[in-house]
Design an enzyme around this catalytic site. Structure first.
Site, PDB file in Angstrom:
ATOM      1  CE  LYS A 124      -0.051   3.067   4.875  1.00 21.96           C
ATOM      2  NZ  LYS A 124       0.083   3.132   6.322  1.00 21.96           N
ATOM      3  CG  HIS A 165      -5.705   1.780   5.312  1.00 22.11           C
ATOM      4  ND1 HIS A 165      -5.244   2.673   6.239  1.00 22.11           N
ATOM      5  CD2 HIS A 165      -4.707   0.887   5.102  1.00 22.11           C
ATOM      6  CE1 HIS A 165      -3.994   2.348   6.577  1.00 22.11           C
ATOM      7  NE2 HIS A 165      -3.654   1.260   5.898  1.00 22.11           N
ATOM      8  N   GLY A 223       2.907   2.129  10.861  1.00 22.78           N
ATOM      9  CA  GLY A 223       3.860   3.236  10.762  1.00 22.78           C
ATOM     10  C   GLY A 223       4.576   3.550  12.058  1.00 22.78           C
ATOM     11  CB  SER A 251       5.615  -2.102  11.794  1.00 27.50           C
ATOM     12  OG  SER A 251       5.226  -0.771  12.112  1.00 27.50           O
ATOM     13  CG  ASN A 274      -1.716   1.225   1.414  1.00 25.99           C
ATOM     14  OD1 ASN A 274      -1.744   2.073   0.524  1.00 25.99           O
ATOM     15  ND2 ASN A 274      -2.383   1.359   2.561  1.00 25.99           N
ATOM     16  CD  GLU A 318      -2.786   5.267   6.955  1.00 24.10           C
ATOM     17  OE1 GLU A 318      -2.800   5.344   5.724  1.00 24.10           O
ATOM     18  OE2 GLU A 318      -1.844   4.740   7.583  1.00 24.10           O
ATOM     19  CD  GLU A 344      -3.210  -2.560   7.204  1.00 25.50           C
ATOM     20  OE1 GLU A 344      -2.168  -2.832   6.614  1.00 25.50           O
ATOM     21  OE2 GLU A 344      -3.799  -1.482   7.079  1.00 25.50           O
TER      22      GLU A 344
HETATM   23  P1  13P Z   1       3.295   0.292   7.664  1.00 24.94           P
HETATM   24  O1  13P Z   1       3.826  -0.980   7.017  1.00 24.94           O
HETATM   25  O2  13P Z   1       4.023   1.511   7.203  1.00 24.94           O
HETATM   26  O3  13P Z   1       3.204   0.153   9.136  1.00 24.94           O
HETATM   27  O4  13P Z   1       1.789   0.482   7.119  1.00 24.94           O
HETATM   28  C1  13P Z   1       0.912  -0.577   7.179  1.00 24.94           C
HETATM   29  C2  13P Z   1      -0.321  -0.232   6.435  1.00 24.94           C
HETATM   30  O5  13P Z   1      -1.080   0.618   6.859  1.00 24.94           O
HETATM   31  C3  13P Z   1      -0.586  -0.936   5.170  1.00 24.94           C
HETATM   32  O6  13P Z   1      -1.867  -0.698   4.706  1.00 24.94           O
END
Ligand code: 13P
Length: 245
Positions: free
Chosen positions: A11, A95, A173, A209, A9, A97, A167
């Site tokens: 982002k 997601h 992150g 992560s 992803n 976010e 997740e």
């Molecule tokens: P990270 O791997 O940067 O922690 O992000 C995970 C994520 O949100 C994938 O959709």
């Protein structure tokens, strides 16, 4: 046997030129991987250029979001048919976010899931608890609500291609990964929430992560069927190591 899905992803990172460049590098470095499904999810503006860069490869392309309507007065949104026309076969839905910053709810997730299935896009539905919810022992209740909410009003027979990504919000992150045991426990729980006819075939990915040094121990768990990778998916060497864990 559930074939592993290793998805990146991206982002809100990479412009059109950078995204196409990353995609062509991945096409080269991952050309020998035949035993897993590989997917990259760039921003919507880069879907077409990334699809073009990945033509004649086994790497699939996914969008990071979609609207549930096919067209109309929804400024700023993109629909399933548009995503398909840009060469995509997957779409991420719900997601954390999007839930956190853009007001997505279990209800909008469910509508989006229905639209994705109708247009034969493989949906990757994200669920996961916050740190506060985990500390209050609410993780399982939150995840149950998210999974059941997403699947509500969707017929069992239409769910064959469903993919879920667990997740934990506290692991995204932050460099803090769920331990393989913590993740396995939640994945096994999610499987119990799925309709019996699809439970054993549904791929459940872990995200939060995932890095080259923890991918293997996570992927070895029986109910972890792949990864949804954020930060590390933006670096060719790291994503290659994760895919080839
Ligand atoms: P990270 O791997 O940067 O922690 O992000 C995970 C994520 O949100 C994938 O959709």
């Amino acid at each position: 046997m559930r074939r592993k899905i290793m998805a990146g992803n991206w982002k809100m990172n990479k412009n059109i030129v950078e995204a196409a460049d990353l995609a062509s590098k991945l096409k080269n470095s991952l050309s020998d991987v035949k035993d897993k499904e590989i997917v990259v999810c760039p921003t919507s503006i880069c879907l077409q250029s990334v699809s073009n860069a990945l033509a004649d490869s086994l790497i699939g392309v996914g969008a990071q979001n979609l609207h549930w309507e096919e067209s109309g007065a929804f400024t700023g949104e993109i629909s399933a048919p548009m995503i398909k026309s840009a060469g995509c076969t997957y779409v991420i839905i719900g997601h954390s976010e999007r839930r956190q910053y853009f007001g997505e709810t279990d209800e909008t997730v469910s509508k989006k899931l229905k639209a994705a299935l109708k247009h034969h896009l493989v949906p990757i539905v994200c669920v996961g608890e916050t740190l506060d919810e985990r500390e209050k022992n609410q993780a399982f209740a939150v995840i149950e609500k998210q999974v059941k909410g997403a699947l509500s009003s969707i017929e069992e027979k239409d769910l064959k291609t469903l993919v879920i990504a667990y997740e934990p919000v506290w692991a995204i992150g932050t460099g803090k990964t769920a331990t393989p045991e913590q993740a396995q426990e939640v994945h096994a729980f999610i499987r119990t929430l799925l309709p019996k006819s699809i439970a054993n075939e549904t791929r459940i990915l872990y995200g939060g992560s995932v890095k080259p040094d923890n991918a293997k121990i996570l992927m070895e768990k029986p109910d972890i069927d792949g990864a949804l990778v954020g930060g590390a998916a933006l670096k060719v060497e790291d994503f290659e190591k994760i895919v080839k864990y």
